[in-house]
Design a protein around this motif. Structure first.
Motif, short mmCIF file in Angstrom:
data_model
loop_
_atom_site.label_atom_id
_atom_site.label_comp_id
_atom_site.label_asym_id
_atom_site.label_seq_id
_atom_site.Cartn_x
_atom_site.Cartn_y
_atom_site.Cartn_z
N ARG A 92 -5.14 -5.30 7.72
CA ARG A 92 -3.75 -4.97 8.39
C ARG A 92 -3.37 -6.49 8.59
O ARG A 92 -3.96 -7.45 9.30
N ALA B 284 4.30 -8.58 9.78
CA ALA B 284 4.99 -7.51 8.79
C ALA B 284 5.43 -8.62 7.84
O ALA B 284 6.13 -9.53 8.10
N ALA C 272 7.93 -3.05 12.55
CA ALA C 272 7.29 -2.93 11.05
C ALA C 272 5.92 -3.21 11.27
O ALA C 272 5.57 -3.82 12.11
N ALA C 273 5.15 -3.09 10.36
CA ALA C 273 3.60 -3.18 10.14
C ALA C 273 3.37 -3.30 8.61
O ALA C 273 4.04 -2.71 7.68
N SER C 274 2.27 -4.21 8.08
CA SER C 274 1.88 -4.36 6.69
C SER C 274 0.46 -4.08 6.84
O SER C 274 -0.08 -4.74 7.64
N THR D 128 4.02 -1.91 3.46
CA THR D 128 4.85 -2.27 4.67
C THR D 128 5.79 -0.95 5.10
O THR D 128 6.67 -0.68 4.30
N THR E 168 8.49 0.15 7.75
CA THR E 168 9.69 -0.47 8.60
C THR E 168 10.31 0.70 9.15
O THR E 168 10.88 1.59 8.47
#
Length: 309
Positions: free
Chosen positions: A143, A147, A168-170, A193, A195
């Motif tokens: 992780r 993001a 958001a996160a990636s 990703t 969002t």
């Protein structure tokens, strides 16, 4: 004239009249009528009514004095005040009818507050909304601390939807296809990703990705000159798009092979409501990405997003 002066009825008649009436009896009948007419012409209604009473009194006295010196009874006088003829009636305009107040209060205006079924912006993106370690088939998934931003195209590509980004996160995963032998080298490096946007940001983001391909048929991937092609929809989520980006093939040292071969990588974006999951493949050690494998991963990522959002 001696009989008139000694007649008590006549004296009662004279005493019942006002001073003006006594003065009117000294006038002859024609003179009274002339003066009465003049008063009416001047619009003096009350005085005209008094004159009419005087004329009537004079006529009555005349009857009392007539008849060969015979006495004639006069009607009794009931009031010493002259009778005033009533003025013509004037019809006044009627007042407009007043409506009685209604006992039912007016209804309240409808509320102008818009309603929406869109879920609120979450505080963070959970792991289950992204691709997982098991789906990497190598067990390698990380992780990202931050993001990832929008994919790289060219300076003409603009993404104003970034101003509507909520959270958001990636994750980065080292991917091996299901058909690859156990222990073989990975097939790809893929970033996923997710969002969540405010308002119409998610729809705008997909539109801006397509527009970027139109504006940037040629651009950059790092230091490499690249070409961009819109391969159309993936048929996933509420809307989706698959974009191919390619550059001249490189050897193991990262130098152009100069044999005309090209290396392709992919951008896959799927929107579900107000959220977008976007996959970027980069290939593994200068190897090309497999389009079929990226489409499989995009389908799995879309399912994760739909189950969460």
């Amino acid at each position: 004239m001696s009989n008139t002066e000694s007649d008590p009825a006549v004296e009662r008649a004279f005493s019942a009249l006002s001073t003006d009436a006594e003065r009117g009896l000294l006038l002859s009948g024609p003179e009274l009528r002339r003066q009465s007419g003049n008063r009416r012409n001047r619009g003096m209604a009350v005085t005209a009514g008094t004159a009419a009473v005087l004329v009537a009194g004079a006529i009555g006295v005349g009857f009392a004095l007539a008849g060969n010196n015979q006495k004639t009874a006069l009607p009794p006088v009931t009031s010493a005040s002259p009778t005033v003829a009533p003025s013509p009636s004037v019809t006044l305009p009627s007042s407009p009818p007043t409506s009685s107040p209604s006992s039912t209060p007016p209804s309240s205006p409808p509320s102008s507050t818009p309603t929406t079924n869109a879920p609120s912006i979450p505080k963070s993106i959970p792991a289950r909304a992204l691709l997982t370690k098991a789906e990497s088939r190598t067990g390698e998934l990380t992780r990202q601390d931050e993001a990832r931003g929008v994919p790289e195209f060219c300076s003409k590509a603009k993404f104003p939807s970034a101003g509507q980004k909520g959270v958001a996160a990636s994750v980065m995963l080292i991917y091996r296809s299901a058909s690859a032998p156990e222990g073989s080298i990975p097939d790809d490096v893929v970033y996923d990703t997710v969002t969540v946007f405010r308002g119409e940001g998610a729809q705008d983001y997909l539109t801006e990705l397509r527009r970027a391909v139109q504006l940037c048929p040629e651009g950059k991937i790092g230091d490499l000159d690249a070409q961009f092609d819109n391969l159309g929809s993936l048929g996933l989520g509420d809307e989706s798009v698959l974009i191919e980006r390619s550059y001249a093939a490189l050897d193991g040292e990262g130098e152009p092979m100069n044999n005309g071969s090209r290396t392709a990588t992919y951008i896959a974006a799927v929107r579900v409501g107000d959220a977008v999951t976007l996959l970027e493949s980069q290939g593994y050690e200068n190897l090309a990405s497999d389009r079929g494998e990226i489409e499989k991963l995009a389908k799995i990522a879309a399912e994760h997003l739909a189950d969460w959002r």
